[in-house]
Design an enzyme around this catalytic site. Structure first.
Site, mmCIF file in Angstrom:
data_model
loop_
_atom_site.group_PDB
_atom_site.id
_atom_site.type_symbol
_atom_site.label_atom_id
_atom_site.label_comp_id
_atom_site.label_asym_id
_atom_site.label_seq_id
_atom_site.Cartn_x
_atom_site.Cartn_y
_atom_site.Cartn_z
ATOM 1 N N HIS A 67 0.826 -1.206 0.000
ATOM 2 C CA HIS A 67 0.000 0.000 0.000
ATOM 3 C C HIS A 67 0.866 1.264 0.000
ATOM 4 C CE1 HIS A 67 -3.544 2.265 2.146
ATOM 5 N NE2 HIS A 67 -3.330 2.715 0.935
ATOM 6 N N GLU A 70 2.358 1.731 -3.341
ATOM 7 C CA GLU A 70 1.364 2.251 -4.302
ATOM 8 C C GLU A 70 1.277 3.772 -4.226
ATOM 9 O OE1 GLU A 70 -2.571 3.917 -4.101
ATOM 10 O OE2 GLU A 70 -2.856 1.935 -3.201
ATOM 11 N N HIS A 71 1.285 4.314 -3.017
ATOM 12 C CA HIS A 71 1.278 5.771 -2.850
ATOM 13 C C HIS A 71 2.586 6.382 -3.349
ATOM 14 C CE1 HIS A 71 -2.138 6.831 0.039
ATOM 15 N NE2 HIS A 71 -2.310 5.544 -0.208
ATOM 16 N N GLU A 145 4.634 9.235 2.829
ATOM 17 C CA GLU A 145 3.500 8.407 2.428
ATOM 18 C C GLU A 145 3.292 7.211 3.347
ATOM 19 O OE1 GLU A 145 1.340 9.287 0.031
ATOM 20 O OE2 GLU A 145 2.548 11.116 -0.112
ATOM 21 N N GLU A 167 -4.370 6.829 7.182
ATOM 22 C CA GLU A 167 -5.475 6.225 6.441
ATOM 23 C C GLU A 167 -5.923 4.932 7.121
ATOM 24 O OE1 GLU A 167 -6.388 3.981 2.199
ATOM 25 O OE2 GLU A 167 -4.535 5.118 2.411
#
Length: 975
Positions: A67, A70-71, A145, A167
């Protein structure tokens, strides 16, 4: 041009060609000779072209490496060295979709555009991002990130910060999110599905920069890639671009990204997980019970489709027998199913919400006894027919709610392609659909239940239960751990942390150089159509009822929307409009039981949906039209059946079934609780609008937090109030469903309109006709400024006001301002520097404006950022290229492709809001003509609105109490 199987085309060998008639496409499957990269092209006439590159990325732990990567890869690359090319593209391309997605076992990078030049620009930026990211040069990207220790000076406390960290703190605040994540862990403990690919906040800080880099080195290579192309683009030109600009520089590697199969269990596993609730919330009726089953492989195309339909018929309709049995046995107040087919071993789950742990045995007993009974005595064939029909209708309609069609097809391809299956097996659904239809003549579904549920030991019982103070315990432990960590650091190590924090902030606050920005490919204003698209709308009349006709190709589907003006409802009964919209179609009528009604609707239509809504009047300040909207769709020849069913629901619904009404209210409460956690930013944006806007206040009463609290009270006092509730539902229904206040929207081709005209009387004759009084609503608008407390550990901060009330008027430049504020000022200050997952602004034609943040670790600081927007706008300065970028990005948002039904809905919404084509053309020209002075002139609009001090925050109890001085009210959202 005809391509030949086995021949090479720009470095790619064509392996297979197939016509997929279900989606009107030709599928071309290639493999890149040098690297082994796989590529699928779906060739058709859709001008909304889609490109995606995906990688198989199975994580080994829950640090969230997939994840975070990905950012991070979208934060600058070799050819595009700006800090965030992704944001630059959002601001300045004509994309119709631009995002990246982390799944349990893969990471996808999809883009879409209708403009060829733009499409190739997007491909270029994304391919460079995944293969040549700047993560190797700037560790600060990982810090920003992913996660980092934040320490500004020696005397401060160390904290964790990072976008993904915050998040996932937000995700783990929601019990539903915890449930979804733990289902997979309970079934697949020894495979990649047993860990959290998104990252568990407890484990994210264990991820090192070196492990992060290694993950990219291992998996982000063409040999491990899946490239997808869709639409009317020239495939040879697309292949040449990918080969010449990227793949020619790589050689084949042997990458082990295989996903292991979880062996079946000898017996059902049981797993219990706690989730946090506030100390003042009650624990009773807040447990989730879930029975979960591993179901074959996703490459079994028949089982893949069959179980999707089985889950629907068992759990998703009012007639669903398993859902009925669980609700009837009082196991819980809400029941739903999950069929997760996007993993190698799909899973099927039966979930009960608002239950208690001591009901787990009874839960199992009811589920298994009900399923055994269905196997022995057979499933109602009408129920089977209805579920097959509604799924088939959805497959053929291919309306994905605004998402590009190619994007959804691309994701569906991965459900087999990633596991070495044929990538288009799930698109070519006709053969397996025919096999599933054997269930209408055999015990097809009964066999599936027996084999994959009743006799399946690869299963789990998952209990997700509330624990008071768990969140506080974790926060306290986290503070202790960080304090202990700091105490063990040497002075040099502390100075290093301060230096790293400083370096990160310097990078975050330093603007990209003009040279770097110019490397992001950009269209020109000349590439934009200057004229607004005219939506199909012609006014007509049938039997004295106003008809909004939308002459548009719909593939023989009729989209009929009924708009009932609800100003006929007295103000004190407004919340009952929202309740009525949730009840209709779910209760029995004179002719049908609610189970039979559900079956009839699903057999004869593509669905009937009721929504309480409102349309702002663009010409009258604070004016609006409240509506109860009915969305219905069916094949044109099925319109008589659809109108009969609509008439039955509208005129003959039986509200006196108290137990059924109670069930609906409980389920509604449950579903709204899920929304509050998942869409907290929309909750606060709507809530703050209710303080200063009549339409905002109305919507709060029928769909927002005010409505939620109304439903909570109805459930709590149902026994004493049930007769009153039913009488009010009857009263509101009688008032609303009247010929006097109806407008109908009809979307279909002109030559098919006769189907509507000839059958409309079936419904018309069942509507009331008495003269009705219309009411003027007066809401007590004032700055409530609430702090809405939950057990969550992130905030959703909203602030706004109505600029028209302050004497300002709407202009198209406000939409450019929205782009600038959302993707420049707020992005840099709230997301990049503040660590929030999301943030944006809104400027509506009715005058309502707002700023809002999403999964934000901050509260007061974010509100201060909102106030600081004024200074930023007053001194706003940029070059012509950047202004062009903002304008293009704004037009991209406005020109999002619309399906036929969406075009009809938008045209109707404009009609009710009195927005003309001339208004839209003026707005478009104002957008295209926006310049620096236009933006600076809007600083006073923002300044005036911010000075009104209307705020609303949904967030953690501790954080809200720490800042209680800024609120007029502090309230608990949940009991």
């Amino acid at each position: 041009m005809t391509l030949e199987i086995g021949k090479m085309y720009n470095g790619f060998k064509l392996l297979e060609e197939s016509t997929i008639k279900e989606i009107n496409s030709k599928a071309l499957l290639f493999q890149h000779e040098e690297t082994g990269a796989r590529l699928l092209k779906l060739e058709n006439e859709d001008d909304n072209k889609v490109f995606s590159i995906a990688f198989r990325t199975p994580p080994k732990n829950s640090t969230g490496v997939a994840h975070i990567l990905e950012h991070s890869v979208l934060c600058g690359s070799r050819k595009f060295p700006t800090k965030e090319p992704f944001v630059e593209l959002i601001k300045g391309s004509l994309n119709t979709f631009l995002n990246a997605m982390t799944f349990a076992d893969k990471t996808m990078y999809p883009v879409a555009s209708r403009n060829k030049k733009d499409f190739f620009n997007l491909m270029d930026v994304y391919l460079d991002a995944v293969f040549y990211p700047n993560i190797y040069n700037y560790p600060q990207i990982f810090m920003q990130e992913g996660w980092h220790y934040e320490l500004e000076d020696k005397n401060s406390d160390i904290t964790y910060k990072g976008v993904v960290y915050n998040e996932m703190k937000g995700a783990y605040s929601s019990p539903e999110s915890i449930l979804m994540r733990k289902i997979s862990e309970s079934l697949f403990p020894n495979t990649t599905y047993g860990v959290e690919s998104g990252g568990d906040p407890d484990f994210i800080p264990e991820l090192s920069y070196e492990e992060f880099i290694d993950f990219h080195k291992k998996y982000y290579h063409p040999s491990n890639s899946y490239i997808f192309l869709y639409g009317d683009g020239d495939v040879l030109e697309e292949l040449k671009f990918i080969q010449d600009n990227y793949l020619k520089d790589f050689h084949r590697l042997n990458i082990d990204s295989s996903i292991k199969i979880q062996p079946s269990f000898p017996k059902m596993r049981e797993m219990t997980v706690d989730y946090p609730i506030s100390p003042n919330e009650k624990e009773e009726d807040k447990t989730f019970l879930s029975l979960n089953f591993a179901v074959g492989k996703s490459t079994d195309k028949e089982l893949y489709l069959a179980f999707d339909i089985l889950e629907h018929l068992l759990l998703e309709t009012p007639a669903a027998p398993l859902k009925k049995a669980l609700i009837g046995a009082n196991i819980g107040k809400d029941v739903f199913g999950i069929f997760d087919s996007s993993i190698l071993q799909p899973s099927f789950s039966v979930v009960v919400k608002n239950s208690n742990e001591d009901k787990k045995d009874e839960f199992k007993q009811v589920v298994f006894n009900t399923l055994k009974d269905l196997v022995e005595n057979g499933i109602d064939k009408k129920l089977i027919e209805s579920s097959i029909n509604i799924k088939e209708f959805a497959l053929r309609e291919a309306d994905f709610g605004g998402y590009p069609t190619g994007l959804i097809y691309g994701i569906k391809c991965m459900d087999s392609w990633l596991y070495d299956g044929n990538p288009f097996m799930h698109l070519n659904y006709e053969p397996q659909l025919e096999k599933v239809k054997e269930a209408l003549r055999s015990n097809y579904f009964e066999r599936l239940i027996k084999e994959y549920i009743l006799n399946n030991n690869h299963s789990s019982l998952l209990i997700v239960k509330p624990k008071k103070g768990l969140g506080e315990e974790k926060e306290e432990q986290l503070k202790k751990n960080l304090k202990s960590y700091k105490e063990k650091l040497s002075e040099k190590e502390i100075n290093n942390l301060i230096e790293e924090t400083t370096k990160l902030k310097e990078r975050q606050t330093t603007s990209d150089s003009p040279e770097s920005l110019k490397k992001i490919p950009l269209l020109s204003i000349d590439d934009i159509e200057r004229n607004t698209e005219e939506l199909p709308l012609e006014l007509g009349e049938e039997s004295g009822i106003k008809i909004l006709k939308h002459n548009i190709f719909t593939n023989k589907i009729a989209y009929i929307n009924l708009y009932f003006n609800t100003t006929v409802v007295p103000q004190e009964l407004i919340p009952y409009v929202g309740l009525l919209s949730s009840v209709l179609g779910k209760v029995s009528t004179k002719k049908y039981s609610y189970e039979e009604l559900s079956n009839e609707v699903n057999i004869h239509t593509g669905g009937i949906y009721y929504t309480a809504t409102a349309y702002s009047d663009s010409k009258e300040l604070d004016g609006f039209v409240p509506m109860l909207k009915i969305k219905a769709k069916a094949l044109t020849e099925k319109l008589p059946d659809m109108f009969k069913l609509l008439g039955e629901e509208i005129e003959s619904s039986k509200f006196e079934d108290y137990s059924r009404i109670k069930e609906i209210i409980s389920e509604l409460k449950s579903r709204m609780e899920m929304t509050i956690f998942d869409r907290g930013h929309m909750v606060t944006a709507g809530r703050v609008a209710s303080y200063f806007s009549s339409v905002g206040s109305y919507l709060e009463s029928v769909t927002g937090l005010t409505f939620y609290h109304f439903i909570v009270e109805l459930e709590k006092n149902f026994q004493s109030e049930k007769e009153n509730i039913v009488n009010k539902l009857k009263e509101v229904s009688m008032l609303i469903f009247n010929k006097e206040n109806l407008t109908v929207s009809v979307a279909m081709q002109e030559e098919e309109y006769k189907y509507f005209r000839d059958n409309f009387s079936i419904l018309y004759n069942r509507l009331g006709s008495r003269k009705l009084q219309c009411y003027e609503y007066n809401f007590n608008l004032k700055p409530e400024n609430e702090g809405l407390m939950t057990s969550g550990k992130v905030q959703y901060n909203a602030k706004g006001y109505n600029y028209r009330k302050l004497g300002y008027e709407y202009t198209g430049a406000m939409q450019v301002l929205k782009t600038i504020i959302s993707y420049d000022y707020l992005w840099n200050n709230v997301r990049v520097q503040g660590g929030a997952y999301g943030c944006f602004g809104g400027f509506n034609r009715n005058g309502n404006m707002y700023f809002v943040s999403y999964r934000d670790p901050n509260l007061r600081g974010t509100l201060q950022v909102y106030d600081g927007a004024v200074k930023y706008l007053k001194s706003f300065n940029t070059d012509e290229r950047e202004m062009t970028k903002y304008i293009i990005g704004t037009i991209s948002d406005i020109d999002s492709p619309l399906t036929p039904s969406m075009k009809a809905e938008k045209a109707a919404a404009n009609y009710f809001s009195r927005i003309t084509t001339e208004d839209l053309q003026r707005e478009r020209e104002e957008i295209l003509d926006t310049n620096i002075n236009s933006i600076r002139s809007l600083a006073n609009v923002v300044d005036s609105c911010m000075k009104e001090q209307y705020i609303c925050v949904l967030g953690g109890e501790d954080r809200i109490k720490e800042n209680k001085d800024i609120f007029n009210k502090v309230i608990n959202v949940f009991e």
